[in-house]
Write an enzyme that holds these catalytic residues in place. Structure first.
Site, PDB file in Angstrom:
ATOM      1  N   ASN A 100       1.066  -1.621   0.070  1.00 43.27           N
ATOM      2  CA  ASN A 100      -0.026   0.445  -0.130  1.00 43.27           C
ATOM      3  C   ASN A 100       0.777   1.149  -0.041  1.00 43.27           C
ATOM      4  O   ASN A 100       0.404   2.243  -1.086  1.00 43.27           O
ATOM      5  CB  ASN A 100      -0.997   0.496   1.089  1.00 43.27           C
ATOM      6  CG  ASN A 100      -1.573   1.513   1.542  1.00 43.27           C
ATOM      7  OD1 ASN A 100      -2.736   2.375   0.936  1.00 43.27           O
ATOM      8  ND2 ASN A 100      -0.434   1.793   2.381  1.00 43.27           N
ATOM      9  N   TYR A 113       3.477   9.874 -10.771  1.00 44.18           N
ATOM     10  CA  TYR A 113       2.596   9.216 -10.170  1.00 44.18           C
ATOM     11  C   TYR A 113       1.799   8.598 -11.369  1.00 44.18           C
ATOM     12  O   TYR A 113       2.107   7.513 -11.353  1.00 44.18           O
ATOM     13  CB  TYR A 113       1.855  10.427  -9.724  1.00 44.18           C
ATOM     14  CG  TYR A 113       1.015   9.599  -8.389  1.00 44.18           C
ATOM     15  CD1 TYR A 113       1.453   9.239  -7.203  1.00 44.18           C
ATOM     16  CD2 TYR A 113      -0.675   9.754  -8.754  1.00 44.18           C
ATOM     17  CE1 TYR A 113       0.737   8.098  -6.378  1.00 44.18           C
ATOM     18  CE2 TYR A 113      -1.931   8.970  -7.957  1.00 44.18           C
ATOM     19  CZ  TYR A 113      -0.915   7.811  -6.703  1.00 44.18           C
ATOM     20  OH  TYR A 113      -1.849   7.766  -6.541  1.00 44.18           O
ATOM     21  N   LYS A 169       2.244   4.460 -11.650  1.00 45.17           N
ATOM     22  CA  LYS A 169       1.079   3.469 -11.017  1.00 45.17           C
ATOM     23  C   LYS A 169       0.271   2.688 -12.595  1.00 45.17           C
ATOM     24  O   LYS A 169       0.225   1.164 -11.734  1.00 45.17           O
ATOM     25  CB  LYS A 169       0.099   3.893 -10.692  1.00 45.17           C
ATOM     26  CG  LYS A 169      -0.272   4.709  -9.107  1.00 45.17           C
ATOM     27  CD  LYS A 169       0.122   4.017  -8.056  1.00 45.17           C
ATOM     28  CE  LYS A 169       0.137   4.667  -6.782  1.00 45.17           C
ATOM     29  NZ  LYS A 169       0.338   3.166  -5.649  1.00 45.17           N
ATOM     30  N   THR A 202      -6.843  12.224   2.042  1.00 43.30           N
ATOM     31  CA  THR A 202      -5.454  11.365   2.563  1.00 43.30           C
ATOM     32  C   THR A 202      -4.309  12.595   2.484  1.00 43.30           C
ATOM     33  O   THR A 202      -4.867  13.594   2.336  1.00 43.30           O
ATOM     34  CB  THR A 202      -4.982   9.863   2.382  1.00 43.30           C
ATOM     35  OG1 THR A 202      -4.711  10.379   1.054  1.00 43.30           O
ATOM     36  CG2 THR A 202      -6.309   9.020   2.503  1.00 43.30           C
TER      37      THR A 202
HETATM   38  N1  LIG Z   1      -5.573   9.268  -1.202  1.00 46.75           N
HETATM   39  C1  LIG Z   1      -6.606   8.438  -2.665  1.00 46.75           C
HETATM   40  O1  LIG Z   1      -7.250   9.706  -3.114  1.00 46.75           O
HETATM   41  C2  LIG Z   1      -5.487   7.591  -3.560  1.00 46.75           C
HETATM   42  C3  LIG Z   1      -6.430   7.394  -4.655  1.00 46.75           C
HETATM   43  C4  LIG Z   1      -5.467   6.284  -5.335  1.00 46.75           C
HETATM   44  C5  LIG Z   1      -4.340   5.712  -5.273  1.00 46.75           C
HETATM   45  N2  LIG Z   1      -3.519   5.693  -4.111  1.00 46.75           N
HETATM   46  C6  LIG Z   1      -2.727   5.167  -3.389  1.00 46.75           C
HETATM   47  O2  LIG Z   1      -3.039   4.400  -1.884  1.00 46.75           O
HETATM   48  C7  LIG Z   1      -2.287   4.462  -0.819  1.00 46.75           C
HETATM   49  C8  LIG Z   1      -2.184   4.998  -0.304  1.00 46.75           C
HETATM   50  O3  LIG Z   1      -2.196   6.563   0.442  1.00 46.75           O
HETATM   51  P1  LIG Z   1      -2.685   7.379   1.330  1.00 46.75           P
HETATM   52  O4  LIG Z   1      -3.945   8.177   0.552  1.00 46.75           O
HETATM   53  O5  LIG Z   1      -3.289   6.564   2.244  1.00 46.75           O
HETATM   54  O6  LIG Z   1      -1.741   8.530   1.369  1.00 46.75           O
HETATM   55  P2  LIG Z   1      -0.813   8.642   2.894  1.00 46.75           P
HETATM   56  O7  LIG Z   1      -1.964   8.333   3.504  1.00 46.75           O
HETATM   57  O8  LIG Z   1       0.048  10.001   2.091  1.00 46.75           O
HETATM   58  O9  LIG Z   1      -0.007   7.009   3.787  1.00 46.75           O
HETATM   59  C9  LIG Z   1       0.945   6.638   2.597  1.00 46.75           C
HETATM   60  C10 LIG Z   1       1.424   5.448   2.934  1.00 46.75           C
HETATM   61  O10 LIG Z   1       2.716   5.474   2.742  1.00 46.75           O
HETATM   62  C11 LIG Z   1       3.790   5.599   3.619  1.00 46.75           C
HETATM   63  N3  LIG Z   1       5.294   5.641   2.444  1.00 46.75           N
HETATM   64  C12 LIG Z   1       5.515   6.358   2.294  1.00 46.75           C
HETATM   65  N4  LIG Z   1       6.765   5.823   1.858  1.00 46.75           N
HETATM   66  C13 LIG Z   1       7.324   4.957   2.058  1.00 46.75           C
HETATM   67  C14 LIG Z   1       8.306   4.253   2.352  1.00 46.75           C
HETATM   68  N5  LIG Z   1       9.623   4.490   1.859  1.00 46.75           N
HETATM   69  N6  LIG Z   1       8.316   3.106   3.240  1.00 46.75           N
HETATM   70  C15 LIG Z   1       7.262   2.845   4.244  1.00 46.75           C
HETATM   71  N7  LIG Z   1       5.868   3.102   4.175  1.00 46.75           N
HETATM   72  C16 LIG Z   1       5.838   3.983   3.069  1.00 46.75           C
HETATM   73  C17 LIG Z   1       3.823   6.507   4.346  1.00 46.75           C
HETATM   74  O11 LIG Z   1       4.171   6.752   5.418  1.00 46.75           O
HETATM   75  P3  LIG Z   1       4.979   8.068   5.942  1.00 46.75           P
HETATM   76  O12 LIG Z   1       3.749   8.279   7.375  1.00 46.75           O
HETATM   77  O13 LIG Z   1       5.913   7.454   7.014  1.00 46.75           O
HETATM   78  O14 LIG Z   1       5.304   8.494   5.624  1.00 46.75           O
HETATM   79  C18 LIG Z   1       2.017   6.424   4.593  1.00 46.75           C
HETATM   80  O15 LIG Z   1       1.915   5.065   5.967  1.00 46.75           O
HETATM   81  C19 LIG Z   1      -1.017   4.800  -1.688  1.00 46.75           C
HETATM   82  O16 LIG Z   1      -0.124   3.457  -2.685  1.00 46.75           O
HETATM   83  C20 LIG Z   1      -1.883   6.238  -2.766  1.00 46.75           C
HETATM   84  O17 LIG Z   1      -0.724   6.070  -4.032  1.00 46.75           O
HETATM   85  C21 LIG Z   1      -4.153   7.020  -2.837  1.00 46.75           C
END
Ligand SMILES: NC(=O)c1ccc[n+]([C@@H]2O[C@H](COP(=O)([O-])OP(=O)(O)OC[C@H]3O[C@@H](n4cnc5c(N)ncnc54)[C@H](OP(=O)(O)O)[C@@H]3O)[C@@H](O)[C@H]2O)c1
Length: 243
Positions: A88, A166, A170, A201
């Site tokens: 994730n 980005y 993906k 988020t």
């Molecule tokens: N939000 C959306 O609308 C959306 C839409 C489509 C897909 N996604 C995908 O969903 C996933 C989760 O995103 P989110 O929206 O929940 O974002 P988020 O709240 O920013 O969470 C991202 C998570 O990834 C961790 N992370 C980043 N780099 C890392 C690394 N090098 N090693 C370990 N952990 C790492 C962060 O840890 P830290 O707290 O340490 O930074 C955090 O726990 C991502 O893959 C994102 O691309 C999100």
């Protein structure tokens, strides 16, 4: 070996990853909270445990080989195997990301986390997943990685902003998932990509319209596929996403 289903969620300290961990924990599973920051990981584990989830911390920076190796060792010592891996963790690299102006370092950083990080963690965990009766790998992608949706062809609405690091990261992850599915065909490992939708988020400054819990649902669904379920496919809540 533990009788409980053992899962690992990367980037589980907040956002969608935290809710995936909560969702899998609610099934009675033992959930490894993969997170790179000690304090954020401890806080998330405590919060999950307070809701009754059998959560445990897994120090994990997906960009670091030694960290992935150590994470696999921790899970092996604790459970002897891994049943479900949810990749994730992800970053956007910051916006705007116009192709004509992007810093190549941004592309490298995003690919390192969103693509190579998934490969690194998956390969570290595969020996443990191969010991499971029903192993599942779920990669968190985005519909912005769909070339069909990026280009707005075939009647699909154009999705996401112009984002040359980005969105293609993906797309790359989707293709990587298909390659794994091909290599793993004939095994019991199912590997798919899921899109959580546009979720509020940190990743998008909380501009998303869905809750992290709603965003987590597709990963939970793909983590709990039956043995005859699909592999090498791309899903969102509404069904299959076009490549
Ligand atoms: N939000 C959306 O609308 C959306 C839409 C489509 C897909 N996604 C995908 O969903 C996933 C989760 O995103 P989110 O929206 O929940 O974002 P988020 O709240 O920013 O969470 C991202 C998570 O990834 C961790 N992370 C980043 N780099 C890392 C690394 N090098 N090693 C370990 N952990 C790492 C962060 O840890 P830290 O707290 O340490 O930074 C955090 O726990 C991502 O893959 C994102 O691309 C999100």
């Amino acid at each position: 070996m533990s009788q409980r289903t053992i899962a690992l969620v990367t980037g589980a300290n907040k956002g969608i990853g935290y809710e995936i961990a909560a969702g899998l924990g609610a099934l009675g599973w033992s959930v490894g909270v993969g997170a790179r920051d000690d304090q954020r990981r401890t806080d998330a584990v405590e919060k999950l445990r307070a809701t009754g989830v059998d959560a445990f911390g897994v120090p994990l920076d997906v960009t670091d080989d030694a960290s992935a190796t150590a994470a696999a060792r921790l899970i092996e010592e604790r459970a002897g195997r891994l049943d479900v891996l949810v990749n994730n963790a992800g970053i956007t690299g910051g916006m705007p990301q116009e192709p004509s102006r992007v810093d190549p370092a941004t592309i490298r950083a995003v690919v390192e986390t969103n693509v190579i990080g998934v490969i690194r963690v998956t390969n570290a965990m595969l020996p443990l997943l191969r010991r499971s009766a029903s192993p599942r790998i779920v990669n968190t992608s985005s519909s912005v990685g769909s070339l069909t949706r990026q280009s707005g062809v075939a009647g699909e609405q154009t999705t996401g902003p112009v984002a040359v690091a980005y969105a293609p990261s993906k797309t790359f992850l989707n293709a990587v998932t298909v390659q794994y599915a091909r290599e793993l065909s004939g095994t019991n490992i199912l590997i798919n990509v899921g899109c959580p939708g546009f979720v509020a988020t940190d990743l998008n400054g909380f501009r998303g319209v869905r809750t992290p819990g709603q965003g987590a649902a597709i990963a939970v669904k793909l983590a709990t596929l039956p043995d005859d379920g699909p592999t090498g496919k791309f899903f969102e809540d509404a069904g299959e996403v076009p490549w």
